[in-house]
Design a protein around this motif. Structure first.
Motif: not given
Length: 239
Positions: A199-223
């Motif tokens: 439902v939402e994505i917060n893009r960030k620059l990747h670093d040596i450890n990989g992806c630093r982005c965060t993602f807001v998810v809504r579970y289908d079974h309980d919202d």
């Protein structure tokens, strides 16, 4: 049945059953088929099949065939067209090639939805199948890493699909708002993989450890919504 036939083995026996004439099975037939199954690459690492198990399958199939010949034909067609069921969950190019070639379905890895907790688990094997009164096909599955007491009957079209794929840092940009993903839901009482939508994505620059982005998810079974990192997401196979 305590032993486990693979999906392709059941399909092959179903095809043979349609060609068999009435009468007792020849011992040589059961021995040859059991040997063929046991030596097949798809059975690598699995228990070998015995002639007695093959014979038992055909005897059980014969008992069920009398009142429901049409249903058994429907079951075979649904198995053979399992890739059609993936219309709602994205068939890969490899699975498209398998349509009409049921014996190769063993090359695919499946996951199934448990009715106990609305979570998806990898399928270790398909144990049996049945056609319910509505005409829909159900399969009895053994979940990978679980005992036979946890086996479940699941609907093929709604609760069986190709396995979701863990996402790598380099695949971060593939994830879009609105995408269906399989997300690791970790709570105090359970930690399982459930369907969710981005439902939402917060893009960030990747670093040596990989992806630093965060993602807001809504579970289908309980919202329920929560913010997660990429390492908790699995993508669905793309068409």
């Amino acid at each position: 049945m305590d032993f486990e036939f693979t999906l392709s083995e059941m399909l092959e026996m179903e095809n043979m059953f349609k060609e068999l004439e009435e009468g007792p099975l020849a011992p040589q037939f059961c021995e040859k088929l059991a040997s063929s199954f046991s030596l097949a690459p798809s059975r690598a690492g699995k228990q070998a099949i015995t002639p007695r198990q093959v014979k038992s399958w055909f005897q059980d199939r014969l008992k069920k065939s009398q009142p429901r010949v049409a249903s058994s034909n429907m079951a075979l067609k649904l198995f053979a067209d399992l890739s059609d069921a993936s219309a709602s969950f994205g068939a890969t190019e490899s699975s498209q090639k398998l349509k009409g070639n049921a014996s190769d379905l063993s090359e695919l890895i499946f996951e199934a939805l448990s009715s106990k907790d609305n979570a998806w688990y990898d399928v270790a094997s398909f144990l049996n199948y049945r056609v319910v009164c509505s005409g829909e096909l159900e399969v009895r599955v053994r979940f990978a890493g679980f005992r036979n007491t946890d086996d479940e009957w699941v609907n093929v079209r709604r609760a069986v699909r190709e396995r979701s794929i863990p996402l790598e840092s380099s695949e971060c940009q593939r994830v879009k708002v609105g995408d269906l993903v399989l997300c690791f839901q970790e709570r105090e009482e359970r930690a399982v993989y459930c369907d969710a939508h981005i439902v939402e994505i917060n893009r960030k620059l990747h670093d040596i450890n990989g992806c630093r982005c965060t993602f807001v998810v809504r579970y289908d079974h309980d919202d329920f919504e929560e913010e997660v990192r990429l390492d908790r997401l699995c993508g669905r196979p793309t068409p």
